[in-house]
Design a protein around this motif. Structure first.
Motif, mmCIF file in Angstrom:
data_model
loop_
_atom_site.group_PDB
_atom_site.id
_atom_site.type_symbol
_atom_site.label_atom_id
_atom_site.label_comp_id
_atom_site.label_asym_id
_atom_site.label_seq_id
_atom_site.Cartn_x
_atom_site.Cartn_y
_atom_site.Cartn_z
ATOM 1 N N VAL A 1 6.820 7.942 2.793
ATOM 2 C CA VAL A 1 6.518 7.103 1.640
ATOM 3 C C VAL A 1 5.221 7.598 1.012
ATOM 4 C CG1 VAL A 1 5.758 4.795 0.941
ATOM 5 C CG2 VAL A 1 7.726 5.061 2.442
ATOM 6 N N PRO B 1 2.689 6.159 -1.529
ATOM 7 C CA PRO B 1 2.282 5.019 -2.346
ATOM 8 C C PRO B 1 1.450 5.440 -3.550
ATOM 9 C CG PRO B 1 1.586 4.773 -0.045
ATOM 10 C CD PRO B 1 1.981 6.193 -0.248
ATOM 11 N N THR C 1 0.243 -0.429 -7.192
ATOM 12 C CA THR C 1 1.283 -1.099 -6.411
ATOM 13 C C THR C 1 0.683 -2.350 -5.801
ATOM 14 O OG1 THR C 1 2.047 1.083 -5.669
ATOM 15 C CG2 THR C 1 3.056 -0.836 -4.636
ATOM 16 N N ASP D 1 4.694 -5.535 -2.651
ATOM 17 C CA ASP D 1 5.707 -4.547 -3.023
ATOM 18 C C ASP D 1 5.588 -3.300 -2.156
ATOM 19 O OD1 ASP D 1 6.835 -6.144 -5.016
ATOM 20 O OD2 ASP D 1 5.444 -5.417 -6.537
ATOM 21 N N GLY E 1 8.491 -1.711 0.321
ATOM 22 C CA GLY E 1 8.941 -0.321 0.324
ATOM 23 C C GLY E 1 8.857 0.325 1.694
ATOM 24 N N ILE F 1 6.484 5.014 -3.997
ATOM 25 C CA ILE F 1 6.564 3.562 -4.071
ATOM 26 C C ILE F 1 5.433 3.065 -4.970
ATOM 27 C CG2 ILE F 1 6.339 1.398 -2.788
ATOM 28 C CD1 ILE F 1 8.984 2.758 -2.256
ATOM 29 N N VAL G 1 9.673 5.433 -9.765
ATOM 30 C CA VAL G 1 10.123 4.920 -8.470
ATOM 31 C C VAL G 1 11.642 4.736 -8.464
ATOM 32 C CG1 VAL G 1 7.905 3.848 -7.974
ATOM 33 C CG2 VAL G 1 9.679 2.505 -9.135
ATOM 34 N N ALA H 1 13.623 5.359 -5.063
ATOM 35 C CA ALA H 1 13.574 4.269 -4.083
ATOM 36 C C ALA H 1 14.459 3.105 -4.529
ATOM 37 C CB ALA H 1 12.141 3.798 -3.889
ATOM 38 N N PHE I 1 14.794 -0.690 -3.446
ATOM 39 C CA PHE I 1 13.432 -1.141 -3.702
ATOM 40 C C PHE I 1 13.359 -1.844 -5.048
ATOM 41 C CE2 PHE I 1 9.189 0.043 -5.564
ATOM 42 C CZ PHE I 1 8.432 -0.846 -4.816
#
Length: 343
Positions: A171, A173, A209, A213, A217, A234, A303, A306, A312
């Motif tokens: 992931v 972010p 983010t 959230d 993710g 994410i 995103v 995802a 997501f």
């Protein structure tokens, strides 16, 4: 659709004394996981908070392979969140020991103890200052500092494990914020007290983010069958600009938005000199080049992958997220107890 194994779910979370790892660990408990946190000091205040939330503590350093292996024993899921963030008083070797070598320890421990899933938390910063707007998971790597280079080196190990068939997901972010975080406190404070200054045009892209959230993710990456072997950016549904972000913070705080814009080049020169002066004596300088990069490096990402593969769905918009964050700052005494009306 998520992981449907009938066996109990037991998760190890590294970095649980930090903002993201702590919120993830607590949410996993709420979802029925038995959670263990690898912490450096069981007597630290943050560790006590985790224990009070019904999280088991395993003492050890994530840079210690034996400690990681002991903590991973019996775990079905491993969420590797721990990292050394940007601080100029760390030698480069510290970044690579934690942000790269610890990934190898986690992957080895997962294999040894038969963990069903591993989620490695990387960063959108591996893409650096993006020219492609919005960037996606296939955008070229362009790390701009030792933190980003070391995070990319760690991610390389995770992606190699995925290529070898390990049940790993990565992931990346975007900027994480929300109640419990203090990284954006300086922005809120300086906007509130009228001392914030925009360096450059302010039209550079920025992507945030909200913490809930982000946790969604991470858990989807650890549960959804389609996440295995995949990398996901994410973030929120939309990116913004620094001008828009600052104006929204001002509106949240009920103060006038700052208007003054200053050239960025002198600030970068001052930050460079400050770092070179402070680093040899182990002092964290008051001004970093990474802080200046806030005003200069574009961060805007899609995103869609995802959303498409693991379902997501960002749920907290920027206005709502900033309001929740400001409320928490006020509750902690970091901001004025009530908004001041704009005159």
């Amino acid at each position: 659709m998520t992981d449907q194994h009938d066996a109990p779910r037991r998760a190890l979370v590294t970095g649980a004394t930090g903002f993201t790892g702590g919120q993830l660990a607590r949410t996993l408990v709420e979802r029925g996981y038995s959670v263990r946190a690898l912490v450096r000091d069981k007597q630290a205040a943050k560790a006590h908070e985790l224990a009070a939330a019904d999280i088991e503590l395993a003492e050890g350093d994530v840079g210690d392979a034996a400690a990681v292996s002991r903590a991973a024993e019996g775990m079905t899921h491993i969420f590797h969140i721990a990292a050394v963030y940007r601080s100029a008083n760390h030698p480069d070797s510290t970044y690579f020991r934690i942000n790269r070598d610890a990934v190898a320890h986690v992957l080895a421990a997962a294999e040894t103890h038969g963990a069903r899933r591993v989620v490695h938390c990387s960063t959108c910063g591996v893409h650096g200052d993006v020219a492609e707007i919005p960037a996606d998971e296939e955008t070229a790597f362009n790390p701009g500092d030792v933190y980003q280079r070391s995070k990319l080196a760690g991610e390389d190990l995770a992606r190699q494990a995925m290529a070898d068939g390990a049940p790993v997901s990565v992931v990346r972010p975007t900027g994480i914020y929300g109640p419990g975080d203090d990284r954006f406190l300086k922005l809120f404070r300086t906007v509130e007290n009228g001392t914030f200054r925009m360096f450059g045009s302010g039209e550079i892209a920025y992507h945030l983010t909200y913490i809930d959230d982000m946790v969604q993710g991470l858990i989807l990456a650890g549960e959804h069958p389609a996440a295995i072997g995949e990398v996901f950016l994410i973030g929120s549904d939309r990116y913004t600009t620094l001008n828009e972000l600052v104006n929204k913070v001002a509106a949240t705080l009920s103060v006038k938005p700052p208007r003054l814009k200053l050239p960025v080049a002198p600030l970068m020169a001052a930050a460079t000199l400050c770092e070179f002066a402070c680093k040899p004596v182990g002092i964290d300088p008051p001004l970093h080049r990474r802080r200046v990069a806030f005003f200069t490096k574009a961060r805007a990402f899609s995103v869609d992958k995802a959303k498409r593969l693991i379902g997501f769905r960002p749920e907290v918009g920027l206005d709502d997220g900033l309001a929740r964050t400001a409320d928490w700052y006020r509750s902690m005494g970091y901001l004025r107890s009530s908004p001041k009306a704009v005159k």
